[in-house]
Design a protein around this motif. Structure first.
Motif, PDB file in Angstrom:
ATOM      1  N   UNK A  79       2.150   4.498   6.201  1.00  0.00           N
ATOM      2  CA  UNK A  79       1.923   4.403   7.648  1.00  0.00           C
ATOM      3  C   UNK A  79       1.858   5.798   8.293  1.00  0.00           C
ATOM      4  N   UNK A  80       2.438   6.751   7.584  1.00  0.00           N
ATOM      5  CA  UNK A  80       2.261   8.149   8.027  1.00  0.00           C
ATOM      6  C   UNK A  80       0.758   8.446   7.937  1.00  0.00           C
ATOM      7  N   UNK A  81       0.169   8.867   9.035  1.00  0.00           N
ATOM      8  CA  UNK A  81      -1.315   8.965   9.080  1.00  0.00           C
ATOM      9  C   UNK A  81      -1.911   9.891   8.018  1.00  0.00           C
ATOM     10  N   UNK A  82      -1.095  10.836   7.536  1.00  0.00           N
ATOM     11  CA  UNK A  82      -1.692  11.752   6.576  1.00  0.00           C
ATOM     12  C   UNK A  82      -1.618  11.253   5.141  1.00  0.00           C
ATOM     13  N   UNK A  83      -0.593  10.435   4.861  1.00  0.00           N
ATOM     14  CA  UNK A  83      -0.495   9.907   3.492  1.00  0.00           C
ATOM     15  C   UNK A  83      -1.476   8.755   3.382  1.00  0.00           C
ATOM     16  N   UNK A  84      -2.384   8.921   2.478  1.00  0.00           N
ATOM     17  CA  UNK A  84      -3.496   7.976   2.411  1.00  0.00           C
ATOM     18  C   UNK A  84      -3.226   6.839   1.418  1.00  0.00           C
ATOM     19  N   UNK A  85      -2.644   7.174   0.256  1.00  0.00           N
ATOM     20  CA  UNK A  85      -2.396   6.139  -0.761  1.00  0.00           C
ATOM     21  C   UNK A  85      -1.239   6.553  -1.656  1.00  0.00           C
ATOM     22  N   UNK A  86      -0.574   5.520  -2.267  1.00  0.00           N
ATOM     23  CA  UNK A  86       0.508   5.824  -3.212  1.00  0.00           C
ATOM     24  C   UNK A  86       0.278   4.962  -4.461  1.00  0.00           C
ATOM     25  N   UNK A  87       0.531   5.500  -5.626  1.00  0.00           N
ATOM     26  CA  UNK A  87       0.403   4.733  -6.858  1.00  0.00           C
ATOM     27  C   UNK A  87       1.564   5.079  -7.797  1.00  0.00           C
ATOM     28  N   UNK A  88       1.822   4.136  -8.743  1.00  0.00           N
ATOM     29  CA  UNK A  88       2.878   4.436  -9.712  1.00  0.00           C
ATOM     30  C   UNK A  88       2.372   4.095 -11.105  1.00  0.00           C
ATOM     31  N   UNK A  89       2.532   5.053 -12.029  1.00  0.00           N
ATOM     32  CA  UNK A  89       2.088   4.837 -13.406  1.00  0.00           C
ATOM     33  C   UNK A  89       3.320   4.785 -14.311  1.00  0.00           C
ATOM     34  N   UNK A 100      -3.231  -0.669  -1.392  1.00  0.00           N
ATOM     35  CA  UNK A 100      -4.616  -1.165  -1.425  1.00  0.00           C
ATOM     36  C   UNK A 100      -5.602  -0.030  -1.252  1.00  0.00           C
ATOM     37  N   UNK A 101      -5.095   1.077  -0.633  1.00  0.00           N
ATOM     38  CA  UNK A 101      -6.009   2.202  -0.344  1.00  0.00           C
ATOM     39  C   UNK A 101      -6.194   3.125  -1.545  1.00  0.00           C
ATOM     40  N   UNK A 102      -5.410   2.875  -2.601  1.00  0.00           N
ATOM     41  CA  UNK A 102      -5.424   3.805  -3.732  1.00  0.00           C
ATOM     42  C   UNK A 102      -6.825   3.857  -4.373  1.00  0.00           C
ATOM     43  N   UNK A 103      -7.435   5.048  -4.457  1.00  0.00           N
ATOM     44  CA  UNK A 103      -8.805   5.121  -5.006  1.00  0.00           C
ATOM     45  C   UNK A 103      -8.807   4.800  -6.499  1.00  0.00           C
ATOM     46  N   UNK A 104      -9.636   3.794  -6.859  1.00  0.00           N
ATOM     47  CA  UNK A 104      -9.672   3.345  -8.241  1.00  0.00           C
ATOM     48  C   UNK A 104     -10.013   4.473  -9.191  1.00  0.00           C
ATOM     49  N   UNK A 145       5.480   7.881 -13.281  1.00  0.00           N
ATOM     50  CA  UNK A 145       5.103   8.965 -12.363  1.00  0.00           C
ATOM     51  C   UNK A 145       4.631   8.384 -11.042  1.00  0.00           C
ATOM     52  N   UNK A 146       5.124   9.000  -9.968  1.00  0.00           N
ATOM     53  CA  UNK A 146       4.704   8.582  -8.627  1.00  0.00           C
ATOM     54  C   UNK A 146       3.521   9.466  -8.214  1.00  0.00           C
ATOM     55  N   UNK A 147       2.447   8.834  -7.769  1.00  0.00           N
ATOM     56  CA  UNK A 147       1.266   9.633  -7.382  1.00  0.00           C
ATOM     57  C   UNK A 147       1.030   9.444  -5.886  1.00  0.00           C
ATOM     58  N   UNK A 148       1.073  10.583  -5.177  1.00  0.00           N
ATOM     59  CA  UNK A 148       0.915  10.539  -3.713  1.00  0.00           C
ATOM     60  C   UNK A 148      -0.429  11.166  -3.343  1.00  0.00           C
ATOM     61  N   UNK A 149      -1.209  10.431  -2.574  1.00  0.00           N
ATOM     62  CA  UNK A 149      -2.549  10.918  -2.204  1.00  0.00           C
ATOM     63  C   UNK A 149      -2.585  11.170  -0.682  1.00  0.00           C
ATOM     64  N   UNK A 150      -2.812  12.417  -0.326  1.00  0.00           N
ATOM     65  CA  UNK A 150      -2.900  12.753   1.098  1.00  0.00           C
ATOM     66  C   UNK A 150      -4.355  12.922   1.538  1.00  0.00           C
ATOM     67  N   UNK A 151      -4.625  12.491   2.735  1.00  0.00           N
ATOM     68  CA  UNK A 151      -5.992  12.647   3.289  1.00  0.00           C
ATOM     69  C   UNK A 151      -6.207  14.122   3.665  1.00  0.00           C
TER      70      UNK A 151
END
Ligand code: ADQ
Length: 750
Positions: A79-89, A100-104, A145-151
């Protein structure tokens, strides 16, 4: 005025704007790069902070496989406007949980290798993103691993904003600097202008003389000198409007000089009677002085006193040694003075031509001074002075003394005829004071000349040299502004009077230029389109004939296509041939012409045609009219009349004049191709330019020079001198009247 000041402002603003634009062009990418790096570092830190915050809930939910909770946790985080997506591997590299925003296309992302600052940047189809990974562990066990994607698009937006701000900043800076510069420039410009104006006002109106502003000081001397020269130039050019002709001169003599007697003294006589197998023949000598003064004498009658040097001169005079000339229309008297061979040798060949001539011309020939020559010079000057005194019909004639042969005569005449108006004209250059100083009789010469009422030179430069010389060697008072010398209670006016020729009258029977061209080419067996150059001089080492031939040689080296198509005709009148220097010079000229002709002759057409012989003026005119180019390459020359004769001959407004910068004529004939005769290459280039000059350009140049020579003709030269003489006579007349009346009044009082 407005346009000029806009132009002036643009001169400052345009380079400034260009430099600032270049600066901006270089700085913007640099700033861009810095901004990206700052943001990447910022996002790296943010990602670490976020990972640390998510660590605890993840450690709790992961063993429980609470996917819903984990996804809710991730959704809250983005919900933080700059954090775009989060994924966990998971440790096996399988993407287990993601928003849902995590780029495939990212999958289980691994950092790139390379620039540590840029390894986390990924460009996706939806835009640039910053990706960071953090390991999640529990008690040393790897959970994944936590993957954080920022816009990153906001960074691009900011970077674009930064660019705009920087550009705006530079534009403002440019504007501010330009404004300040322009204001300062205008203020200083105005200061300069008013400084120069002040200075000019001070110069032109001596009573209103203003202090020269300090910033003007370096210029002041130059401006003053220029103004003085200009002023004297104007004076010498004459303020009489309209055309000067023989009739104007006659009228001037009758009005201003009330028909006073005019006597001319020169060494060379205007007409020489020679014994030839065909009987007695009359010849006109090749001399610039004679050419000029003859025109004046025809206009004003009078008596011309000169050395009778012709073999039939004795036979043709009356018992007073008088003969009326010109032979076809006698209008004045020629009085001949006879000289013994010793007198002629010492005075003419010796002191005048081996001493004074090389002394005054800087042509690198050493002057020779002998006491015996000097004695003859003094004696002959006295003989001519006596002749003036005998010929004078009143106590105040106007005496026109010509040239360096009679430097002592003015003082000698003044001693007997103190009221005479003596105008001495020095036809050759006057050197600087150091050079003149080598003459052993320098003081005597200066003293003799200062017997003149008026002393004339061709150029301001020679006039100034003379004033400096007098200042250095005699006790006198010199008024630089008025250009007068006060010496022994007598005033001499020193001025420049550039000599000229009599402008030819319109002659409907004159031979046309086409005919002249055809006649000269036919005479020398040349085809009609053969190119011709012409040189006409006395065969004198000051005339630069050697340098002229060398220029022709260089021309043919530069442009071999001219070989056989171009000929330079040199007409050289023999002169002072009994002097060694002149004999050597003639043989050098002949040898050089032969060498060049051997080198470049093609068929019948030699590149140089050397004619060492006297020609009549009419013949010279035909040569002038037939030629493409006339070369005057004197190493030093008071004026040079050949240049002006060539111009006068070209009523077709064609032909090119190449003129040495060391002639007095170069000061007037700016449209000629001005050359340094010592610079052979330059002479050759001028020849090349002349031979290929388009007719339009020839016409433009010739037309302007013809106007000048026509206006500033020999009548104006003489008229100016005689006008000045009349003014001074008038002044003397008034002064002697005042003197007389005050003496009478004093006597009455007594
Ligand atoms: P000069 O050195 O004689 O005169 P210049 O002015 O060129 O030089 O006059 C030469 C005159 O002689 C011209 O009228 C020319 O036509 C004529 N002339 C030259 N060669 C001739 C020839 N082969 N046959 C016939 N006539 C020929 C001196 C100064 C100059 C100055 C004059 C006038 O040296 O600088 O211009 O006096 O003041």
């Amino acid at each position: 005025m407005k346009f000029r000041s806009i132009g002036l402002s643009l001169r400052f603003i345009v380079p400034l704007a260009l430099v600032l634009a270049l600066f901006g062009y270089l700085v913007i990418p640099l700033m861009d790069n810095f901004t990206v790096r700052w943001f990447v570092r910022d996002l790296d830190m943010r990602s670490q902070l976020l990972a640390r915050t998510l660590q605890d809930p993840l450690v709790e939910y992961l063993p429980m496989r609470a996917s819903k909770r984990i996804e809710q946790l991730f959704d809250r985080a983005i919900q933080d406007e700059r954090l775009y997506a989060v994924g966990f591997c998971d440790p096996n590299g399988v993407l287990r949980y993601k928003t849902a925003t995590y780029p495939a296309s990212l999958g289980c992302w691994h950092p790139l290798v390379g620039d540590p600052e840029k390894k986390s940047l990924v460009r996706l189809p939806q835009g640039p993103v910053h990706v960071a990974e953090s390991e999640i562990t529990q008690d040393g066990v790897d959970l994944g691993r936590l993957i954080l994607v920022h816009d990153m698009s906001f960074i691009e937006r900011r970077s674009a904003d930064t660019k705009k701000y920087i550009l705006g900043f530079f534009a403002l800076l440019a504007l501010a600097i330009s404004l300040i510069t322009v204001v300062i420039a205008h203020l200083s410009w105005r200061g300069w202008i008013s400084g120069v104006k002040e200075m000019l006002r001070g110069e032109l109106m001596p009573r209103a003389k203003a202090e020269t502003p300090p910033e003007m000081q370096p210029l002041a001397g130059d401006v003053r000198q220029m103004l003085r020269d200009y002023h004297l130039d104007r004076q010498s050019e004459g303020n009489t409007g309209g055309e000067w002709t023989g009739d104007t001169l006659k009228a001037l003599l009758q009005q201003d000089l009330a028909g006073d007697q005019v006597l001319v003294v020169s060494n060379r006589e205007p007409y020489i009677h020679e014994l030839t197998p065909r009987g007695i023949e009359v010849r006109r000598p090749a001399s610039g002085l004679v050419t000029a003064v003859e025109a004046v004498m025809r206009a004003c009658s009078g008596t011309w006193i000169a050395h009778g040097a012709g073999s039939a001169d004795h036979q043709t005079v009356d018992r007073h040694a008088h003969v009326r000339v010109p032979p076809d229309h006698p209008s004045y008297t020629l009085r001949r003075v006879w000289l013994s061979p010793d007198e002629e040798q010492g005075y003419y060949y010796g002191f005048a031509n081996e001493g004074l001539w090389p002394l005054c011309h800087i042509a690198h020939v050493r002057p020779v001074f002998r006491s015996s020559d000097w004695e003859q010079y003094v004696k002959v000057n006295q003989r001519f002075a006596d002749a003036v005194i005998v010929e004078a019909t009143s106590d105040n004639p106007v005496v026109l003394v010509q040239d360096y042969h009679f430097a002592l005569l003015p003082r000698m005449v003044r001693a007997v005829l103190p009221k005479a108006t003596i105008i001495t004209f020095w036809h050759i250059p006057w050197p600087n004071s150091e050079s003149f100083g080598i003459c052993p009789w320098r003081e005597e010469i200066l003293d003799g000349m200062l017997g003149s009422t008026i002393l004339g030179f061709h150029t301001p430069f020679h006039r100034k040299n003379f004033l400096d010389t007098v200042d250095r060697y005699l006790e006198t008072r010199i008024e630089q502004e008025a250009s007068t010398i006060s010496y022994g209670g007598q005033l001499t006016q020193v001025a420049q009077y550039p000599i000229s020729i009599a402008w030819p009258e319109d002659n409907p029977d004159a031979i046309s230029v086409d005919e002249c061209r055809a006649r000269i080419r036919e005479m020398h067996g040349m085809p009609p389109d053969h190119l011709l150059g012409i040189g006409v001089d006395r065969l004198d080492y000051t005339k630069g004939i050697i340098e002229r031939f060398q220029a022709v040689e260089r021309l043919l080296e530069l442009d071999p296509s001219l070989i056989g198509r171009f000929t330079f005709i040199q007409i050289a009148a023999p002169t002072r041939s009994s002097l060694d220097e002149y004999q050597n010079f003639e043989s050098r000229v002949r040898k050089l012409a032969e060498r060049i002709n051997q080198r470049f002759s093609a068929g019948n057409h030699a590149p140089i045609l050397l004619k060492i012989e006297h020609h009549e003026q009419d013949q010279l005119t035909v040569y002038f009219r037939a030629s493409e180019v006339c070369m005057v390459t004197s190493l030093h020359d008071g004026m040079n009349l050949v240049a002006k004769e060539f111009i006068a001959a070209r009523d077709d407004e064609k032909g090119v004049l190449i003129l040495s910068q060391f002639t007095g004529a170069a000061r007037e004939l700016h449209e000629a191709l001005i050359v340094n005769p010592y610079h052979i290459e330059q002479g050759a280039e001028a020849l090349q330019k002349a031979l290929s000059m388009p007719p339009v350009e020839q016409r433009e140049r010739m037309r302007s020079m013809r106007r000048r020579v026509k206006d500033f003709n020999v009548y104006r030269w003489a008229g100016r001198m005689l006008q000045d003489a009349a003014r001074l006579r008038q002044r003397d007349h008034v002064m002697s009247k005042i003197d007389f009346h005050s003496r009478v009044a004093a006597r009455r009082r007594a």
